[in-house]
Each structure stands twice: as structure tokens, then as C-alpha cells.
Enzyme design. Structure first.
Site, mmCIF file in Angstrom:
data_model
loop_
_atom_site.group_PDB
_atom_site.id
_atom_site.type_symbol
_atom_site.label_atom_id
_atom_site.label_comp_id
_atom_site.label_asym_id
_atom_site.label_seq_id
_atom_site.Cartn_x
_atom_site.Cartn_y
_atom_site.Cartn_z
ATOM 1 N N HIS A 307 17.931 3.506 4.648
ATOM 2 C CA HIS A 307 18.206 4.863 5.111
ATOM 3 C C HIS A 307 17.542 5.831 4.150
ATOM 4 O O HIS A 307 17.502 5.582 2.959
ATOM 5 C CB HIS A 307 19.725 5.119 5.148
ATOM 6 C CG HIS A 307 20.085 6.309 5.971
ATOM 7 N ND1 HIS A 307 20.057 7.586 5.476
ATOM 8 C CD2 HIS A 307 20.458 6.410 7.267
ATOM 9 C CE1 HIS A 307 20.399 8.416 6.430
ATOM 10 N NE2 HIS A 307 20.649 7.744 7.528
ATOM 11 N N ASP A 364 23.503 1.897 12.536
ATOM 12 C CA ASP A 364 22.930 1.295 13.736
ATOM 13 C C ASP A 364 22.927 -0.216 13.716
ATOM 14 O O ASP A 364 22.744 -0.854 14.747
ATOM 15 C CB ASP A 364 21.492 1.803 13.933
ATOM 16 C CG ASP A 364 21.514 3.244 14.361
ATOM 17 O OD1 ASP A 364 22.442 3.615 15.095
ATOM 18 O OD2 ASP A 364 20.617 3.992 13.953
HETATM 19 N N1 ACO Z 1 13.195 -3.732 5.979
HETATM 20 C C1 ACO Z 1 12.342 -4.065 4.971
HETATM 21 N N2 ACO Z 1 11.863 -3.215 4.053
HETATM 22 C C2 ACO Z 1 12.251 -1.930 4.153
HETATM 23 C C3 ACO Z 1 13.129 -1.493 5.162
HETATM 24 C C4 ACO Z 1 13.605 -2.442 6.078
HETATM 25 N N3 ACO Z 1 14.450 -2.074 7.072
HETATM 26 N N4 ACO Z 1 13.362 -0.145 5.010
HETATM 27 C C5 ACO Z 1 12.640 0.246 3.959
HETATM 28 N N5 ACO Z 1 11.960 -0.839 3.426
HETATM 29 C C6 ACO Z 1 11.098 -0.819 2.232
HETATM 30 C C7 ACO Z 1 9.751 -0.194 2.580
HETATM 31 O O1 ACO Z 1 8.813 -1.179 2.981
HETATM 32 C C8 ACO Z 1 9.390 0.468 1.283
HETATM 33 O O2 ACO Z 1 8.873 -0.528 0.433
HETATM 34 P P1 ACO Z 1 7.712 -0.146 -0.664
HETATM 35 O O3 ACO Z 1 8.404 0.760 -1.651
HETATM 36 O O4 ACO Z 1 7.332 -1.473 -1.224
HETATM 37 O O5 ACO Z 1 6.621 0.541 0.100
HETATM 38 C C9 ACO Z 1 10.722 0.934 0.707
HETATM 39 O O6 ACO Z 1 11.708 0.048 1.276
HETATM 40 C C10 ACO Z 1 11.082 2.371 1.041
HETATM 41 O O7 ACO Z 1 10.944 2.552 2.441
HETATM 42 P P2 ACO Z 1 10.513 3.937 3.136
HETATM 43 O O8 ACO Z 1 10.074 3.659 4.532
HETATM 44 O O9 ACO Z 1 9.576 4.663 2.224
HETATM 45 O O10 ACO Z 1 11.900 4.698 3.129
HETATM 46 P P3 ACO Z 1 12.259 5.952 4.009
HETATM 47 O O11 ACO Z 1 13.389 6.607 3.323
HETATM 48 O O12 ACO Z 1 11.053 6.781 4.308
HETATM 49 O O13 ACO Z 1 12.709 5.304 5.400
HETATM 50 C C11 ACO Z 1 13.985 4.294 7.113
HETATM 51 C C12 ACO Z 1 14.018 5.094 5.804
HETATM 52 C C13 ACO Z 1 12.986 4.906 8.112
HETATM 53 C C14 ACO Z 1 15.369 4.354 7.770
HETATM 54 C C15 ACO Z 1 13.576 2.826 6.782
HETATM 55 O O14 ACO Z 1 14.500 2.253 5.868
HETATM 56 C C16 ACO Z 1 13.467 1.961 8.030
HETATM 57 O O15 ACO Z 1 12.401 1.945 8.675
HETATM 58 N N6 ACO Z 1 14.557 1.229 8.402
HETATM 59 C C17 ACO Z 1 14.577 0.469 9.612
HETATM 60 C C18 ACO Z 1 14.838 1.399 10.809
HETATM 61 C C19 ACO Z 1 16.268 1.880 10.861
HETATM 62 O O16 ACO Z 1 17.207 1.111 10.714
HETATM 63 N N7 ACO Z 1 16.434 3.191 11.131
HETATM 64 C C20 ACO Z 1 17.762 3.788 11.313
HETATM 65 C C21 ACO Z 1 18.008 4.851 10.324
HETATM 66 S S1 ACO Z 1 19.679 5.383 10.463
HETATM 67 C C22 ACO Z 1 19.696 6.536 11.693
HETATM 68 O O17 ACO Z 1 18.734 7.122 12.085
HETATM 69 C C23 ACO Z 1 21.012 6.788 12.270
#
Ligand code: ACO
Length: 429
Positions: A307, A364
Site C-alpha cells: 500500500h 482488498d
Molecule cells: N508484490 C510484490 N512486490 C511489490 C508489491 C506486490 N504486491 N507491491 C510493491 N512491491 C515492491 C515493488 O516492486 C517495489 O520494489 P523495488 O523497491 O524493488 O522497486 C517496492 O515494493 C515498492 O513498490 P511501489 O510500487 O513503488 O510502491 P507504491 O507505494 O507506489 O505502490 C501499490 C503501492 C500500487 C498498492 C503496490 O504495492 C501494488 O501494486 N500492490 C498490488 C496492487 C494492490 O493490491 N492494490 C490495492 C491498493 S489498496 C486500495 O487501493 C484500496
């Protein structure tokens, strides 16, 4: 404003003092609105992770403590003691209602649950397999054509009427999208039912038979609605504020919020979680997919994990996790998807990659499992999120409209295109 200041110094030695806005809770906020004018340079913050766009009294999130407050009340307290409509009143008005206010508000919402008969015809125009989010988006946008002239965004009374209409009609429109999708006749709202029960009735009743709403299902849905009601300046709420800041028709602003919510990085994640669980299939595959999620060269992400704000357990996920088991037990459902979800959760929580990056299950991860248990198809999950979040969007729009500091939202950019160049006629290109 606090007495604190931060100093910004240019490479040439020019300094300016930046005032600090001290929030009631949370980190200092350095005010940069005069930087461009006084300093001749502006700030860059893709994804706005370090940028506050407004002052708000509605919701507070402490991402590292895993805390979520609506108007100062914890989400756990509200889920245990309140109803969704009471929470709607709280979000919109700042205080919990007394009995009289509660009854008045509930009656007002009930008086607006029906949609214009002509609006029903809009659903006939969609292709037979239209995604219900696409229908919701289109039909909510079209409300602007039904209530354009009489919606005076400068008048608080008119804004309250918009709020009641929007909260009352969104379940009716969502249920109509579902019925259109499965080829069943629309079911009119029943104003003797509570908000969640009425929604379930509109989803699952058919004219040919009696239908009785299961109170366990209604309670679970009500709690899910409370959990999803607001989440401060998330992407869809910021979209509603941005659209609203231009003075657009508020129904159109809500449609813009729905469009943003649909994305799988935001509200679309609950649908993506279930699709992913089905793709993974069974527990023997859990390890393999956890490894894929950890592989930097693999775009695969574990949906429902991570998140932008919570770098600890999402408090909504905690509430919903315990409900998940309760609801499945009460409804007598033994779902292998829940076992698989628990296995993934356990594996990820014990894995260094997820620990280092502070990736915990978000709301979620579990909501889809409950929706599935309630008989709601996967493509409706994000629609349910939109039904719940509508009050948050409306509350933020209301707050913004009453805010003296409100200006049209207009971010800057770092231009990286070609410098000015002469036009080349087509025959010389
Ligand atoms: N699985 C594996 N790796 C992940 C995940 C995941 N679900 N989420 C983040 N990471 C990793 C990224 O690859 C990144 O790694 P790096 O530092 O080596 O590049 C690091 O963690 C940070 O991730 P970002 O995408 O930069 O984090 P951001 O805060 O921008 O994104 C997000 C948050 C979009 C929710 C992300 O965690 C994600 O895509 N999760 C899966 C989708 C999801 O569950 N969304 C629901 C959000 S809750 C809502 O809207 C109610």
C-alpha cells in the site's frame, strides 16, 4: 501555522524561509506554495507522495502505526458500533448524529433511492457483455444531465441535496448494472430495508419469487461499506477534488472518481486478487508465485499486498480478516480460495522480501473473498467499492467547495521534449 520554519537555499546562496503547517496529527507540512514565485524554481514529486494538496478534517491515516480514523473515531470502533449510514453522516457532517438527526438523515437518503425511469433506458444501450464498472461510470456521469441546472454548487443546501441523492442512488445504479449484466429485470429499491439489505435485495431478488435478505450477509456488507467509505487523498478522491476544483457538475466529478477507482492499482485490486487466486489455483503453487513476486525481472505482483500509505498491517484488513472467517462459517461456506489466501498471507508475512519492503495484506486481499461468499461475481467487486467510497468522494467535494483556499488543481511539469524548432513541410520530412 506553527512557529517552525524550514530554510531552502539555492546553489547561488539565495535563501527563503518556508513556513510549516502543523497538522493536528501527523508529520510537519512544509508550505511550498510561494517557492516558484519567490525562488524561480519549482518542486518535483511524481505520484505526489510528498505533497499535500489540501487541508482536510475528514480522515486521518497513520501508515506506520496502521491506524485509520474517520473524524477522530477509529475504524475498529465504527465497525463494531455503527452502521454505514451513520458513518456517512459522520463523514459528511463531522459529528455522529443524535437519534433525531440519524432518523432525518436516513429518511432523506431513503427518499432518493429511486432513479429516473429514463435513466433505466441508458442500460439498454450498453453491449451485452459491458463491464459493470463501465456502466456505473457512464450512468453516474449521465446523472449530470438529469440534475444539471438545479445543482448550484455555490449553495450549501443544493450541495446537501446532491450528497443525499448520490449516496441514495449509487446502490440502485450499481444493482441495475449487475442485473443488466446477467439479463434479469431491475429490482426497485425497498425503503423499509436498511442500506446494505436494500442493496442485496436489488442484487439478488427476482420478481418471480420471494427473497429474504440474510442478516449475516447484510451485516458483513455494511461493515465492508464502512471500511471502504473514505481513505483521505487517495487517487480517486484526489480525482474528484481535481475535477471538482474546475467547478464541474458534481455528478460528473464522481464519475471521474469511479474511472480512477477502476484501475487495478486502486479499487480494481479486489477483482485482481480473486482472479489471481484462481490463476494460482492451489496451495502447492503458493511458493512459486511468491518467488515470482520477489523477482525484480518479473512484472508479477502479489495483488492485495502493499500500500502506498500503510507500511504496516492495513487496519481495514485486520477487521475484515476476522470477519472473513466469521462470515464463511455463518454462511456455511468452505472456500478453498480462503485457504489459499491464508497460505499466501502466511508465506509472504514470513518472507524477508515482503518484510523489508513493508508489504502487508491490504483491505482488498480479503474483501473479494467475502464478496464471493455473498454470491457477488468478481466483476462487481470494484462496483461495491465504488458504492461505499461514494460518501468519501462526496464529503471531500463538499469540504473543498466550502474551502476558502480552494483553487483549480493544476500541477506543474518538468518539460523534457524538444526545444523550439522550425516547422518542416511534409515533403521535406
Ligand atoms: N508484490 C510484490 N512486490 C511489490 C508489491 C506486490 N504486491 N507491491 C510493491 N512491491 C515492491 C515493488 O516492486 C517495489 O520494489 P523495488 O523497491 O524493488 O522497486 C517496492 O515494493 C515498492 O513498490 P511501489 O510500487 O513503488 O510502491 P507504491 O507505494 O507506489 O505502490 C501499490 C503501492 C500500487 C498498492 C503496490 O504495492 C501494488 O501494486 N500492490 C498490488 C496492487 C494492490 O493490491 N492494490 C490495492 C491498493 S489498496 C486500495 O487501493 C484500496
Amino acid at each position: 501555522m506553527s512557529d517552525k520554519t524550514y530554510t531552502l537555499t539555492s546553489p547561488e546562496g539565495k535563501s527563503i524561509e518556508l513556513p510549516v503547517r502543523q497538522p493536528v496529527l501527523g508529520q510537519d507540512c512544509i508550505e511550498i506554495k510561494n517557492v516558484a514565485g519567490e525562488f524561480g524554481a519549482f518542486t518535483y514529486d511524481p505520484g505526489y507522495a510528498a505533497t499535500g494538496s489540501c487541508t482536510s478534517e475528514i480522515t486521518y491515516i497513520d501508515g506506520s502505526a496502521g491506524k485509520l480514523l474517520y473524524r477522530g473515531y477509529t475504524i475498529e470502533d465504527l465497525c463494531a458500533n455503527s452502521s454505514f449510514l451513520e458513518v456517512c453522516y459522520l463523514l459528511l457532517n463531522g459529528e455522529l448524529p443524535n437519534q433525531e438527526e440519524k432518523t432525518k438523515f436516513e429518511t432523506c437518503v431513503q427518499n432518493h433511492t429511486m432513479i429516473h425511469e429514463n435513466l433505466k433506458n441508458f442500460f439498454q444501450g450498453f453491449r451485452y457483455d459491458a463491464h459493470p464498472m463501465a456502466m456505473l461510470l457512464g450512468v453516474v456521469g449521465s446523472l449530470s444531465s438529469f440534475y444539471h441546472d438545479e445543482t448550484d454548487i455555490t449553495d450549501p443546501e443544493s450541495r446537501n441535496l446532491f450528497a443525499a441523492r448520490m449516496i441514495a442512488k449509487i446502490p440502485t445504479i450499481a444493482a441495475a448494472a449487475f442485473k443488466r449484466n446477467i439479463g434479469q429485470p431491475f429490482i426497485y429499491p425497498q425503503n423499509n430495508l436498511d442500506y446494505a439489505s436494500n442493496f442485496l435485495n436489488m442484487l439478488f431478488a427476482v420478481p418471480a419469487e420471494e427473497y429474504e435478505v440474510n442478516p449475516v450477509a447484510a451485516k458483513a456488507l455494511d461493515v465492508l461499506f464502512i471500511l471502504h467509505a473514505d481513505h483521505e487523498q487517495n487517487a480517486s478522491t484526489s480525482t474528484v477534488r481535481l475535477a471538482g476544483s474546475a467547478g464541474t457538475n458534481p455528478y460528473a466529478a464522481i464519475a471521474a472518481g469511479i474511472a480512477t477507482l477502476w484501475g487495478p492499482s486502486h479499487g480494481g485490486a479486489n477483482e485482481a486478487v480473486l482472479n489471481q487466486l484462481e490463476m494460482i489455483g492451489d496451495m502447492s503453487q503458493a511458493e512459486k508465485y511468491i518467488n515470482k513476486a520477489k523477482d525484480r525481472n518479473d512484472p508479477f505482483r502479489l495483488m492485495g499486498f502493499g500500500h502506498r500509505v500503510y507500511k504496516n498491517f492495513d487496519p481495514r484488513a485486520k477487521v475484515i480478516r476476522s470477519y472473513c472467517h466469521e462470515v464463511l462459517n455463518d454462511l456455511g461456506i468452505n472456500d478453498p480460495m480462503l485457504d489459499l489466501a491464508m497460505k499466501l498471507e502466511e508465506t509472504a508475512l514470513n518472507d524477508d522480501y515482503f518484510a523489508e519492503k513493508k508489504l502487508y495484506p491490504n483491505v482488498d486481499f480479503y474483501s473479494g473473498i467475502i464478496y464471493k461468499a455473498l454470491g457477488i461475481p468478481t466483476n462487481m467487486f470494484t462496483v461495491l467499492f465504488a458504492v461505499a467510497r461514494t460518501v468519501g468522494w462526496v464529503a471531500h467535494w463538499q469540504e473543498m467547495m466550502a474551502d476558502k483556499e480552494m483553487r483549480i488543481g493544476r500541477p506543474r511539469q518538468v518539460y523534457a521534449g524538444p526545444e523550439e524548432r522550425p516547422y518542416v513541410p511534409v515533403e521535406k520530412r
